[in-house]
Structure formats: structure tokens, C-alpha cells
Motif scaffolding. Structure first.
Motif, mmCIF file in Angstrom:
data_model
loop_
_atom_site.group_PDB
_atom_site.id
_atom_site.type_symbol
_atom_site.label_atom_id
_atom_site.label_comp_id
_atom_site.label_asym_id
_atom_site.label_seq_id
_atom_site.Cartn_x
_atom_site.Cartn_y
_atom_site.Cartn_z
ATOM 1 N N PRO A 293 0.814 -1.217 0.000
ATOM 2 C CA PRO A 293 0.000 0.000 0.000
ATOM 3 C C PRO A 293 0.851 1.272 0.000
ATOM 4 N N VAL A 294 0.360 2.299 -0.683
ATOM 5 C CA VAL A 294 0.990 3.627 -0.671
ATOM 6 C C VAL A 294 0.246 4.484 0.342
ATOM 7 N N ILE A 295 0.969 5.038 1.304
ATOM 8 C CA ILE A 295 0.367 5.874 2.349
ATOM 9 C C ILE A 295 0.960 7.271 2.265
ATOM 10 N N PRO B 139 8.130 -4.923 3.135
ATOM 11 C CA PRO B 139 7.602 -3.735 3.832
ATOM 12 C C PRO B 139 6.076 -3.819 3.931
ATOM 13 N N THR B 140 5.533 -3.366 5.036
ATOM 14 C CA THR B 140 4.075 -3.388 5.179
ATOM 15 C C THR B 140 3.413 -2.306 4.329
ATOM 16 N N SER B 141 4.175 -1.220 4.036
ATOM 17 C CA SER B 141 3.646 -0.127 3.215
ATOM 18 C C SER B 141 4.808 0.767 2.808
ATOM 19 N N VAL B 142 4.518 1.738 1.963
ATOM 20 C CA VAL B 142 5.518 2.733 1.593
ATOM 21 C C VAL B 142 4.906 4.111 1.848
ATOM 22 N N GLU B 143 5.651 4.981 2.531
ATOM 23 C CA GLU B 143 5.149 6.309 2.869
ATOM 24 C C GLU B 143 5.624 7.346 1.857
ATOM 25 N N VAL B 144 4.716 8.242 1.490
ATOM 26 C CA VAL B 144 5.045 9.332 0.577
ATOM 27 C C VAL B 144 4.771 10.643 1.307
ATOM 28 N N ASP B 145 5.817 11.443 1.514
ATOM 29 C CA ASP B 145 5.690 12.712 2.233
ATOM 30 C C ASP B 145 5.206 13.801 1.270
ATOM 31 N N VAL B 146 3.991 14.321 1.519
ATOM 32 C CA VAL B 146 3.419 15.346 0.635
ATOM 33 C C VAL B 146 3.328 16.705 1.328
ATOM 34 N N GLU B 147 3.934 16.845 2.489
ATOM 35 C CA GLU B 147 3.835 18.076 3.276
ATOM 36 C C GLU B 147 4.271 19.297 2.463
#
Length: 199
Positions: free
Chosen positions: A104-106, A134-142
Motif C-alpha cells: 500500500p501507498v500511504i 515492507p508493510t507499506s511505503v510512505e510518501v511525504d506530501v507536506e
């Protein structure tokens, strides 16, 4: 990632009738395949399987009578109405082996107030060791501005994990302008004019 241990029983009865009986006993029929072995037909405890499958790409340690294997769920059939699990396909894996999975993409953070986030992909295909998925991959959009985008190549993947199938230039998320309310107001005014003319 941690392993989930589930007791597996060899299954010798097949067909719809046998499957219904297994489900009545609150268990799930399953098939284990991979690595050139003949498929193994198993029966698994329903509640434990349901809990395990809440984690994407969960690594399952199957233990039981003559069974001690690692597996990944590759196909899950659920009842379309009640949602309970009807059948599970499991892929046999070995430690150190590379597998291709969807994670999942978070998104994390908030984009510029003038824009809104457009998530193009909700999952990403990656290759990783079977025991280190990996359980997920984080994308920083701040703070991203309108017009900004993040591609697959921009995402920092954990060590030992690489992109699979997706083009590095594939857009994962982008920031688009928020729709203006003016058109809706104009349509409303036009509608009022039409009603007045009809009267």
C-alpha cells in the motif's frame, strides 16, 4: 516483518460439499503451491486466518502434521455478502528468496491549502526478500504546491526492496488545483432565470 504461526491440517476431502463442511466448522480450505511441488491441500483455523490477513503480505508459518513451511497469501476468496473467507491460495517461499508483491501507498502530511491531493496509485509493485516485505511505503506530501508530483523513482524504499514493473517515471501522487465554486453559482443563477421565464 514478523511471522504469524498458523496450525495447518492436511485436507483429503474435496468438492463443494467438503468445503461447506470445513466452513461450518469455522475453518478455511487452502492450497499451498510453489517451488515445483505438488499443491498441498490444507485446512486452516478461520479466526486465525482472518486476523492474519488484516496485514498486507503477511508471512505465515504453517505448522502441523508433517508441515513446516513459510507462505504468502496470493489469492483470497471471500463471501460477497457476509465477507467471511471461503478459500486461500498460499505461495510457498524460502528465507532469502525474492518475491514480487503489491504494497500500500500511504501519504503523510498536508499539501498547500490551494491544492488537493490526487493519488494516482494506491499500491506499488516491489521486489523484496520474502521475510523482509515492507508493510507499506510512505510518501511525504507536506507543503507540496499545485502542479507538483512525486514519481515512483522519488520514493525511498527500504534496503533490499526495489521497484518492480512500475516505470520509475510513473506518477504516484500529484497536487491539483481545488475546483472553483464560480461555475456552480453560475449554473444556479441560470436555473433561477429559467424558472422565472417558465412562470
Amino acid at each position: 516483518m514478523s511471522e504469524v504461526r498458523i496450525v495447518a491440517e492436511p485436507r483429503t476431502a474435496f468438492g463443494k460439499g467438503a468445503a461447506r463442511k470445513i466452513r461450518r466448522d469455522k475453518k478455511v480450505p487452502a492450497v499451498l503451491y510453489g517451488h515445483g511441488i505438488d499443491p498441498k491441500h490444507l485446512t486452516l483455523p478461520g479466526h486465525e486466518v482472518l486476523l492474519a490477513l488484516r496485514t498486507a503480505n503477511v508471512l505465515i508459518r504453517l505448522e502441523g502434521d508433517g508441515i513446516n513451511e513459510l507462505a504468502l497469501p496470493k489469492g483470497v476468496q471471500r463471501d460477497p455478502i457476509k465477507g467471511f473467507i471461503e478459500h486461500v491460495d498460499l505461495l510457498l517461499v524460502k528465507r532469502g528468496e525474492k518475491v514480487t508483491v503489491e504494497i500500500p501507498v500511504i501519504t503523510v502530511g498536508n499539501v498547500n491549502p490551494e491544492g488537493m491531493l490526487d493519488l494516482q496509485l494506491t499500491t506499488l509493485a516491489v521486489e523484496a526478500e520474502a521475510t523482509r516485505i515492507p508493510t507499506s511505503v510512505e510518501v511525504d506530501v507536506e507543503g507540496l504546491q499545485v502542479g507538483a508530483s512525486i514519481t515512483a523513482a522519488d520514493i525511498a524504499l527500504p534496503e533490499g526492496t526495489s521497484l518492480k514493473e512500475a516505470d520509475p517515471e510513473t506518477v504516484i501522487v500529484q497536487v491539483i488545483a481545488k475546483p472553483t465554486e464560480a461555475p456552480a453559482e453560475e449554473e444556479e443563477a441560470e436555473g433561477e432565470g429559467a424558472e422565472a421565464a417558465a412562470e
